[in-house]
Design an enzyme around this catalytic site. Structure first.
Site, short mmCIF file in Angstrom:
data_model
loop_
_atom_site.label_atom_id
_atom_site.label_comp_id
_atom_site.label_asym_id
_atom_site.label_seq_id
_atom_site.Cartn_x
_atom_site.Cartn_y
_atom_site.Cartn_z
N CYS A 224 73.41 56.25 88.17
CA CYS A 224 73.83 55.67 89.45
C CYS A 224 75.25 56.08 89.85
CB CYS A 224 73.67 54.15 89.45
SG CYS A 224 74.50 53.29 88.11
N ASP B 146 73.09 52.12 98.23
CA ASP B 146 72.68 51.77 96.87
C ASP B 146 71.83 52.90 96.28
OD1 ASP B 146 71.79 50.62 94.54
OD2 ASP B 146 71.17 48.74 95.45
N HIS C 117 70.14 52.81 93.51
CA HIS C 117 69.16 52.30 92.54
C HIS C 117 67.75 52.28 93.11
CE1 HIS C 117 73.10 50.72 91.24
NE2 HIS C 117 72.62 50.99 90.04
#
Length: 394
Positions: A74, A279, A281
Site C-alpha cells: 500500500c 485509498d 487497499h
C-alpha cells in the site's frame, strides 16, 4: 470482507458517502472549490488523479517473487500516486482533466506506462520493491514513507524523459542552496569552466567540464521535493494540523503520503476537519498494455467520491510532497513557506534555510547512498511503530 482485499467490482458498485454539502472551502492539491456549486469540478479533479492500488496476477517480482502486492504494497502504491501526480504536472499541467473513454494524449499514455506492473517500467511495483532491497527492505515487506521516498529518488535518475530531480529533505530541514545546485547543474559546470587548464577534466574526459549534454544545460530541472516528517508519537500533534492544511493550499502541492502497516493512504486535500484521500487497499487484476502501447486506463482512476477521514486520525509518520517546474515556482514556494512560518496559527513542520548548516553532511553532495545503519536509523525515526517510543519523565 477484508478492506485490504476488496475487488474492483465490489468497490466500484459499493455504497460510498457522497461529498458533503458544506459552505467550507474544499482544497485539492492547491485548487480551491465550493462544495455547494462546484461538486462536479471537485469530482472531475479527483478522478483525474492517478489511482494506484493493489494488483494481482502480474509477472513475478524478481522472476520468482510475489505476483500480487496485496497486504504489503500500500505505501509503495501511495509512492506511485504522489510521483504520478508530479509527472502529470510535469508533462500535462495541473489543470489537465481525464475524460472516461476519450482518446488520451501521448504524454499521458507514456506516464501510465511508466507505472505498469512489469519489470521494465520505470516506477513499477517491481522496480520499487527491488530497489528497496538496497534500503534494507526485503521484497514483500511494508515500507514507510521515508523508505519509499528514498527509493523513488533513486529510480527517477533512470527516467531520462521526465528529467526530474527528486530530493528527499532529511532532518526536517529544506536547504535552498542544495536544491538549486541539484536543479541547476550548469552552475557547477560554469564554475568548472573557470578553472585552470586541465582542472576541469571530468573522469578523464579531455573535453572538460563544459562539454555537457544539451539537456544538462536546461536552466532548471523540474523538482519533486519530498519531506519525511514525524508529527507526533502515536498520534499527530494538534499543533501541526493548521500548518498541514496550509500545505494542501499551496499551488506546488503534491499532497501527502502516510500511514502505518496495512493502512497507508495518499492524501490530496481537505475540507473542514476532514482529509480527502485516495485509498490503495483495493485488489484489481494487473493490466497488460496493448501492442501499440495504449493502456486500458479506467481502473487507474477513482470513479467514486473520494474517501475522507478526520485529520486527528492521521498517523504521524508522513511525507509531504511539492513540485516546482521552474526556478520561479521554487522561489514562490520558499516565499509561501516563510510566510507560513510566521503564522501563529500552527507549528512549522520543517525548517527552510538558505545554506547547509555546518553539522549537516549532504548525501546528495557526496553522491553517496546511506549505509544500512543510516537507513535503519532513519527508518526507526520516521516509520517506526508506536511501541518503539517511550515517554520519559524528567
Amino acid at each position: 470482507m477484508d478492506a485490504a482485499t476488496l475487488t474492483y467490482d465490489t468497490l466500484r458498485f459499493g455504497e460510498f458517502e457522497d461529498f458533503p454539502e458544506t459552505s467550507e472551502p474544499v482544497w485539492i492539491l492547491g485548487k480551491e472549490y465550493n462544495a455547494l456549486t462546484e461538486k462536479d469540478e471537485i469530482l472531475s479533479d479527483v478522478t483525474s488523479r492517478l489511482w494506484f492500488t493493489y494488483r494481482k496476477n502480474f509477472p513475478p517480482i524478481g522472476g520468482t517473487g510475489p505476483t500480487s502486492d496485496t497486504g504489503w504494497g500500500c505505501m509503495l502504491r501511495c509512492g506511485q500516486m504522489i510521483l504520478g501526480e508530479a509527472l502529470m504536472c510535469r508533462h500535462l499541467g495541473r489543470d489537465w482533466r481525464w475524460v472516461r473513454g476519450q482518446k488520451q494524449r501521448e504524454e499521458y499514455v507514456s506516464i501510465l506506462n511508466a507505472f505498469i506492473d512489469k519489470k521494465d517500467s520505470y516506477y513499477s511495483i517491481h522496480q520499487i520493491a527491488q530497489m528497496g532491497v538496497g534500503e534494507g527492505k526485503p521484497i514483500g515487506q511494508w515500507y514507510g514513507p521515508n523508505t519509499v521516498a528514498q527509493v523513488l529518488k533513486k529510480l527517477a535518475v533512470f527516467d531520462t524523459w521526465s528529467r526530474l530531480v527528486v530530493h528527499v529533505a532529511m532532518d526536517n530541514t529544506v536547504v535552498i542552496e542544495e536544491i538549486k545546485r541539484l536543479c541547476m547543474p550548469w552552475l557547477d559546470a560554469a564554475g568548472a569552466c573557470a578553472e585552470p587548464e586541465g582542472v576541469g577534466e571530468l573522469n578523464g574526459c579531455l573535453e572538460g567540464a563544459c562539454a555537457l549534454a544539451e539537456e544538462e544545460m536546461a536552466l532548471w530541472k523540474p523538482l519533486v521535493l519530498l519531506i519525511p516528517l514525524r508529527l507526533g508519537l502515536s498520534d499527530i500533534n494538534e499543533a501541526y494540523i493548521e500548518t498541514l492544511k496550509q500545505c494542501f493550499m499551496l499551488p506546488q502541492s503534491l499532497g501527502v503520503i502516510g500511514g502505518k502497516p496495512n493502512s497507508a493512504h495518499y492524501f490530496i486535500g481537505y475540507v473542514g476537519e476532514e482529509l480527502i484521500y485516495l485509498d490503495p487497499h483495493t485488489t484489481q487484476p494487473a493490466v497488460e498494455p496493448c501492442e501499440d502501447g495504449q493502456v486500458n486506463d479506467e481502473t487507474y482512476h477513482c470513479l467514486h467520491p473520494p474517501c475522507r477521514m478526520h485529520i486527528c486520525e492521521l498517523d504521524p509518520s508522513i511525507a509531504v510532497g511539492f513540485f516546482c517546474r521552474t526556478e520561479d515556482e521554487f522561489d514562490d514556494w520558499c516565499m509561501r513557506i516563510r510566510r507560513l512560518s510566521c503564522n501563529r496559527g500552527g507549528l512549522p513542520m520543517f525548517e527552510l534555510v538558505d545554506s547547509q548548516p555546518s553539522h549537516f553532511v549532504s548525501v546528495d553532495a557526496l553522491n553517496l547512498t546511506p549505509d544500512f545503519s543510516d537507513s535503519d536509523r532513519l527508518e526507526r525515526f520516521f516509520d517506526s511503530e508506536d511501541e518503539e517510543f517511550e515517554i520519559l519523565s524528567l
